[in-house]
Design an enzyme around this catalytic site. Structure first.
Site, PDB file in Angstrom:
ATOM      1  CD  GLU A 473      -2.837  -1.086  -0.119  1.00 52.95           C
ATOM      2  OE1 GLU A 473      -3.053   0.007  -0.694  1.00 52.95           O
ATOM      3  OE2 GLU A 473      -3.262  -2.165  -0.558  1.00 52.95           O
ATOM      4  CG  HIS A 479       1.784   5.743  -8.684  1.00 50.18           C
ATOM      5  ND1 HIS A 479       0.991   4.834  -9.345  1.00 50.18           N
ATOM      6  CD2 HIS A 479       2.232   6.590  -9.647  1.00 50.18           C
ATOM      7  CE1 HIS A 479       0.971   5.112 -10.640  1.00 50.18           C
ATOM      8  NE2 HIS A 479       1.708   6.185 -10.850  1.00 50.18           N
TER       9      HIS A 479
END
Length: 685
Positions: A473, A479
């Protein structure tokens, strides 16, 4: 509560990065804020379409990207809470909001005047002097509006709007039913002896769960989102394992008010009708047409290619497990609830490795700071500072401030580690604020997990699977934090669904990286590092049980594809969800009763209430890129700033502003090779 003076949602927060001041936000603020934001956004779009001059990038796309900022802020603030702390008041708001949000989105996406302007600029694209991000923005807006149905006639648009609104209600209902049934089916044990095999921390978490429900002196084991449960690997009493697995598999299918069978059948039928209206033979065809896969045919080819060897590997693993049982005093036929328990016995026999005994080396705070954060610092130079003074949406969520290596501010990261009855199952990342040069915003990203919280004063010791989830996660979080774009349309993880899992999967590689593992995997009592021989055994056993793991995943991915390959008429003819699912699994050879799908239809939240409909294949699709990238890192020196900067600049940092496969080729120098994935999952034979 519809003006900025009385509603804190209607003006930007003064907190760092625009973090919503959740201390000031009450449930009654949300619907009035949405109503005001809808009106404002609609006015902004109307202003664009009223411009009398011919469409240009500057008078159409720039204001289009600026529009909706208030709505974006309100929605991200609310949906963060509705997924992680869905009190009855929040659930009621979400039910009312679902059709309103759907109608508003359709009003924008299907606006014929706006579509004409977007299409006009798109037709001139070859003559325009635009930078690559702006050019791609024109392409994406045109493609997405066309894909959404902006080119339909008025009657078709009205039907499409009706379908979308009904689907929004149904998917919200599916999630609400699942949350309620997951809570109702939590397994109550009267005696600690029934939970023999659990650690002290796990037992204290079960006692705490019981106390929270008014069941003092008893024990409650809450269910995970997926079919299995981490405790199945250690519970010594077969009856307890059976109760836990049975409860998990009953969710959404008990014929009561929380039964999801009828809900999902209607979802499938209406999605198929919508796809036909938009010119596609199925919902799967509609979805994949605007993904990197391109078509269901490509997806089915990959899943079928992997299914046969995975199922064969699972059968071999099953034989090994059965032999362990047969050698015991009380032989019986292996069932699904036995698999994890006897897998650990085989692992111990073949590799002299007991993964369930590793928890004392995986204390949550150390995994976070000396594992997850340290890897990010080594690779990308980012620094973390906890900000206890900043409010999150729940007392259990923690806020961290991030800076780049040069000291420049990067954004905020929120970690919400523990399970609770108001939190949906599973683990996920979402953004509260996304980065955009045009809007002048910096990112705030959230990671949610569902780790059982031990009693006060007891340490949180993670399983190896939970360690993996935390790294995974956080790969999504990176990102979302690193994407540096001009236009908010491309911010964060706004990439194709079958590409979005790739960066998170890559981040898992640092779990076993020597200097990272040595830093975080230290015994809670002695501070001794995880012994080198244990690390060697973990590495040697990476392909162990991959037949089961690959099969359960592929089974779920195939169920998703088969449901969403139906026409509306075919969907209407399905009257038995369990029988339909069984037939689908038999068709691909993944109908082994001892290896149930990772998610069955009635609790498959990813596809019936999340964003993965006809897209659950994305994990294995992305893993082709992931395995190829891991090989690149290993061949090029691994955990170095040079490697991290290349991955950040050429892939994570572009967000959705570039075709993802083009970004991958820019990073890797070629297209991805599937062989590393086949090797990783033991499918090369």
């Amino acid at each position: 509560m519809t003006d900025a003076a009385t509603n804190p949602l209607l003006s930007p927060s003064a907190l760092p990065c625009g973090l919503p001041d959740y201390r000031q936000i009450l449930p009654e603020h949300y619907l009035p804020a949405f109503d005001a934001a809808f009106t404002e956004h609609r006015g902004e779009i109307d202003a664009i379409t009223r411009v009398r001059s011919m469409p240009t990038f500057e008078n159409t796309f720039v204001p289009l990207e600026r529009a909706g900022e208030t709505l974006d802020r309100v929605a991200r603030t609310f949906y963060t809470v509705s997924s992680a702390d869905a009190t009855p008041a929040i659930q009621e708001i979400e039910e009312k909001l679902a059709p309103l949000m759907s109608a508003h989105q359709d009003a924008i996406q299907l606006d014929g005047r706006l579509y004409w302007r977007v299409k006009s600029v798109h037709e001139q694209l070859g003559q325009l002097d635009l930078d690559p991000e702006a050019r791609y923005l024109v392409e994406r807006h045109y493609t997405e509006m066309t894909h959404a149905g902006a080119g339909l006639d008025d009657e078709q648009k009205q039907r499409l709007t009706d379908l979308n609104q009904r689907l929004s209600v149904l998917t919200t209902t599916f999630e609400k039913n699942l949350l309620a049934d997951t809570n109702d089916l939590a397994v109550v044990f009267d005696d600690a002896a029934e939970l023999d095999g659990l650690t002290e921390g796990e037992l204290s978490a079960a006692a705490r769960n019981a106390a929270d429900r008014g069941l003092e002196g008893r024990y409650v084991v809450t269910l995970t989102l997926f079919t299995g449960h981490p405790y199945l690997s250690t519970l010594t009493r077969r009856a307890s394992r059976e109760r836990l697995m049975a409860a998990s598999r009953q969710r959404g299918s008990r014929g009561d008010e929380h039964d999801n069978s009828g809900v999902l059948r209607e979802i499938v039928r209406l999605r198929a009708e919508r796809a036909a209206l938009l010119g596609y033979e199925s919902h799967a065809a509609y979805v994949t047409s605007d993904q990197t896969a391109g078509s269901p045919r490509a997806v089915h080819a990959l899943l079928r290619r992997l299914a046969a060897p995975a199922a064969a590997n699972a059968r071999r693993e099953q034989e090994a497990l059965q032999s362990i049982i047969d050698d015991g005093d009380d032989a019986f036929a292996l069932e699904a609830h036995d698999w994890a328990f006897y897998t650990e016995q085989v692992r111990a026999a073949e590799y002299d490795l007991d993964r369930t005994a590793l928890r004392p080396w995986f204390e949550a705070e150390r995994v976070l700071r000396d594992g997850v954060f340290r890897a990010a610092t080594e690779l990308y130079g980012v620094r973390f500072t906890e900000r206890a003074d900043l409010p999150a949406y729940h007392p259990g969520a923690r806020v961290f401030e991030l800076h780049n290596a040069d000291g420049s501010p990067l954004g905020l990261f929120i970690l919400d580690l523990y399970t609770r009855d108001t939190k949906r199952g599973g683990a996920w990342m979402n953004s509260i604020v996304s980065q955009s040069r045009l809007r002048g915003t910096q990112p705030i990203v959230v990671n949610n997990l569902n780790v059982p919280e031990p009693a006060p004063g007891k340490p949180t010791l993670l399983t190896l699977d939970e360690v993996t989830t935390l790294f995974h996660e956080f790969g999504h979080a990176l990102h979302g934090l690193f994407a540096t774009v001009t236009y908010p349309h491309f911010a964060g993880t706004a990439v194709f669904r079958d590409f979005v899992e790739f960066p998170s999967q890559v981040n898992e590689m640092w779990i076993y990286w020597p200097e990272i593992l040595a830093a975080y995997a230290r015994h809670i009592d002695t501070d001794e590092p995880l012994p080198a021989e244990v690390v060697d055994k973990l590495t040697a056993s990476e392909a162990f049980n991959q037949g089961f793991a690959t099969s359960e995943y592929l089974a779920a991915a195939w169920i998703d594809q088969v449901w969403h390959s139906l026409t509306s008429e075919e969907a209407a003819a399905v009257d038995d969800v369990a029988a339909f699912q069984a037939e689908a699994l038999a068709d691909i050879g993944l109908d082994n009763p001892a290896v149930p799908p990772r998610y069955a239809s009635t609790y498959f939240a990813h596809v019936f209430s999340g964003g993965y409909s006809a897209g659950y294949y994305s994990y294995i699709w992305s893993e082709v890129l992931d395995a190829d990238t891991v090989e690149w890192f290993r061949k090029n020196g691994g955990l170095t700033r040079a490697n991290g900067d290349r991955f950040r600049d050429r892939l994570l940092g572009v967000g959705g502003s570039k075709d993802p496969l083009a970004a991958y080729r820019d990073f890797r120098g070629r297209d991805a090779d599937i062989e590393p994935l086949l090797k990783r999952r033991g499918l090369t034979g």
